[in-house]
Every structure is written in structure tokens, then in C-alpha cells.
Design an enzyme around this catalytic site. Structure first.
Site, PDB file in Angstrom:
ATOM      1  N   HIS A  87       0.917  -1.162   0.009  1.00 31.90           N
ATOM      2  CA  HIS A  87      -0.005   0.058   0.019  1.00 31.90           C
ATOM      3  C   HIS A  87       0.885   1.170   0.012  1.00 31.90           C
ATOM      4  CE1 HIS A  87      -3.418  -2.560   2.002  1.00 31.90           C
ATOM      5  NE2 HIS A  87      -3.037  -2.903   0.941  1.00 31.90           N
ATOM      6  N   HIS A 118      -0.708 -11.308  -4.995  1.00 28.06           N
ATOM      7  CA  HIS A 118       0.734 -10.919  -5.014  1.00 28.06           C
ATOM      8  C   HIS A 118       1.691 -12.053  -5.515  1.00 28.06           C
ATOM      9  CE1 HIS A 118      -0.784  -7.679  -2.153  1.00 28.06           C
ATOM     10  NE2 HIS A 118      -1.579  -8.508  -1.521  1.00 28.06           N
ATOM     11  N   ASP A 164      -3.008  -3.055  -5.352  1.00 28.75           N
ATOM     12  CA  ASP A 164      -2.285  -3.890  -4.740  1.00 28.75           C
ATOM     13  C   ASP A 164      -0.940  -4.297  -5.753  1.00 28.75           C
ATOM     14  OD1 ASP A 164      -2.901  -4.360  -2.234  1.00 28.75           O
ATOM     15  OD2 ASP A 164      -3.819  -6.001  -2.504  1.00 28.75           O
ATOM     16  N   HIS A 182      -8.873  -2.149  -5.755  1.00 28.83           N
ATOM     17  CA  HIS A 182      -8.035  -2.442  -4.602  1.00 28.83           C
ATOM     18  C   HIS A 182      -7.136  -3.385  -5.212  1.00 28.83           C
ATOM     19  CE1 HIS A 182      -5.932  -2.551  -0.809  1.00 28.83           C
ATOM     20  NE2 HIS A 182      -5.911  -3.909  -0.963  1.00 28.83           N
TER      21      HIS A 182
END
Length: 294
Positions: free
Chosen positions: A90, A278, A255, A251
Site C-alpha cells: 500500500h 501478490h 496492490d 484495490h
């Protein structure tokens, strides 16, 4: 053929002129965290220093995709001594948007403060200080060969740009919640799309079953309804925390931007992400930068 060609971007490397402090709860520890972003010299990169680890020879971790060691629910970096900092993505997304390439991040815990679960507080805080530009240019990674990385039902395709300096992200999710379901969002900052107004506010989210499990094993102690969106199959527990109905896919782009910035590069290319996270972002970077000539 190589996957990426590294050239100079049109942007100069940058640091901040004054320290900026952030304090809040660690998402997993639930403990107070103090984090200070400080100026640094050109070509330092982004370096985290754990001030609670007193050995100066062991407490620094440089942001690099090869230093990413845990990708479970967040991006964690660590050094050769096992010193780590988690949930760096973030802050990195905010640094990416401001094109801050060089800074020192002092932190007194092993996880960044979750703040409101987005990048907005980091972005606004960093905007309160002046920026210092260096002479060197930020490296630009230009996609030269279309590639695709896959992990079960998740995938990321990186494709060559259609015009000079194009940076395009198309992201799709399909989440097991009636109020979320399938969402798709296109973010193209090279055509003027704004990280600040379109992406930075979007909060992290989780299914309540996952949240309950994490708490049962001693994690997510700092999780609150004001720093994340809590979902069940039939409802959203705190819909008032949303800015847009599709904040969930926004969001995921936040990321992704933070994870891309572990490379220290800007990008020119098109990225098509489907249900990715991720882990796959890190695989993508290692594939792009470590690819050998055919």
C-alpha cells in the site's frame, strides 16, 4: 527475444525533502506502529529500516522483487538475516504514483500500519512535503515480448504497448460474495487516469471466514471495520466504507501497482490480470526480468 527493454523514462528520480510520519495499528499484531518516510540520496532506492532491531548491520531491507519472501494475503520483504516487513504494497503504490524512487522508511515493527486499508493516507501524507528531483532518470521497462503467467485459475498477461509509453492495466475479479461477484476495471495512467482519485481510496477486503480463521491462529488482531471491507456470501458488513461499488477490483489494481514497484521501474506495456494476487505479480516480475534470450 528478451521480455523487457530497459530505457530511460521521461521522469527524473525523486526523493522527499522532509520526513513524513505515519502511525497506526499493525493489521496482524494489533499493536501501534510508527513509520517515518525520510529523504535519501540518489540511487539509494527504497529501503526499510527496522528501528526495533538494534543491530545496524542487520536491520535494513531494500525493496526488490527478489527480496519478497512471503505473499500470503500481503507482500512481505526480508533480508538475509530474516528481518522482515510485511504489507509494504500500500505504501509502495503511493510512492509509485508520486514517482518517489529513493527514500528511507524507518519502522518500529515488522508490519506497516494498515491505516484505513488503502493508500490514501500515505498518498496525502507524502503530498505534504516538497519533492527533490535528481539528475538520473527513472528506468522504464518496455514490454518487448508478450508473456503469460498462470497459477490455477489466476493469470497475468503482459503485452507490448500499442503506443509510446503506454501503461495499461485491465483487471478482472470474480469473488464469492453476491454483492461483489464479477468486476472489471481498466486503469490507464498514460492516458490521464488518476491514481489519486480512482484507485488510492480503495480498501483491502476479506471474507469473514478467512478473517475468523486468521484471528483464531493469532493474526488479524488489528482488523477493524474502518480499515477493511468484510464480506460474507450474501452481504457486505460495512458497505459505508466503499466509495464505489467496484472498489474491490480497484484495490486489486492498487496492490498490483505496489507489487510492480518492487522492481524499481516504471512500465510501458499492457497488463491483463484475471483473479491474480501478490504471488502471481512476483512471478511475473521474475519472469520479465530474469528471462534469457531465446
Amino acid at each position: 527475444m528478451i521480455c523487457v527493454e530497459i530505457v530511460d523514462s521521461k521522469y527524473n528520480k525523486r526523493t522527499i525533502l522532509n520526513p513524513v510520519r505515519f502511525s497506526g495499528l499493525g493489521l496482524h499484531s494489533g499493536k501501534s506502529v510508527l513509520m517515518t518516510v525520510k529523504p535519501s540520496q540518489q540511487n539509494t532506492g527504497i529501503i526499510f529500516i527496522r528501528t526495533d532491531v538494534l543491530d545496524d548491520a542487520k536491520n535494513s531491507i531494500k525493496i526488490n522483487y527478489n527480496n519478497v519472501t512471503d505473499l500470503t494475503f500481503n507482500t512481505t520483504i526480508s533480508n538475509e538475516f530474516g528481518v522482515e516487513v510485511s504489507t509494504v504494497e500500500h505504501l509502495l503504490a503511493a510512492l509509485y504514483s508520486l514517482k518517489i524512487t529513493d527514500c528511507i522508511v524507518e519502522i518500529d515493527s515488522k508490519e506497516t500500519p494498515i491505516m484505513d486499508g488503502s493508500s490514501l493516507i500515505f498518498l496525502n501524507g507524502l503530498k505534504t512535503t516538497m519533492i527533490d528531483e535528481f539528475e538520473d532518470k527513472i528506468p522504464l521497462a518496455v514490454i518487448k515480448k508478450d508473456i503469460k503467467v498462470v497459477d490455477n485459475q489466476s493469470s497475468i498477461e503482459a503485452k507490448t504497448p500499442l503506443y509510446k509509453d503506454q501503461f495499461y492495466i485491465e483487471f478482472e475479479i470474480d469473488f464469492d460474495c453476491k454483492e461483489v461477484g464479477f468486476q472489471k476495471f481498466i486503469f490507464e495512467p498514460s492516458k490521464g487516469d488518476s491514481f489519486g482519485s480512482e484507485i488510492s481510496h480503495a480498501k483491502t477486503f476479506a471474507l469473514k471466514s478467512d478473517y475468523d480463521y486468521l484471528q483464531s491462529i493469532g493474526y488479524a488482531k488489528g482488523g477493524r471495520l474502518d480499515n477493511g471491507i468484510l464480506l460474507e456470501k450474501e452481504k457486505i458488513h460495512n458497505p459505508q466504507a466503499l466509495t464505489f461499488k467496484d472498489d474491490f477490483v480497484r484495490h486489486k489494481i492498487l496492490d498490483f501497482l505496489g507489487d510492480l514497484y518492487t522492481s524499481g521501474h516504471l512500465f510501458s506495456g499492457r497488463f491483463y490480470c484475471k483473479k491474480s494476487g501478490h504471488k502471481l505479480s512476483n512471478i511475473l516480475l521474475k519472469t520479465l526480468f530474469n528471462h534469457k534470450n531465446d
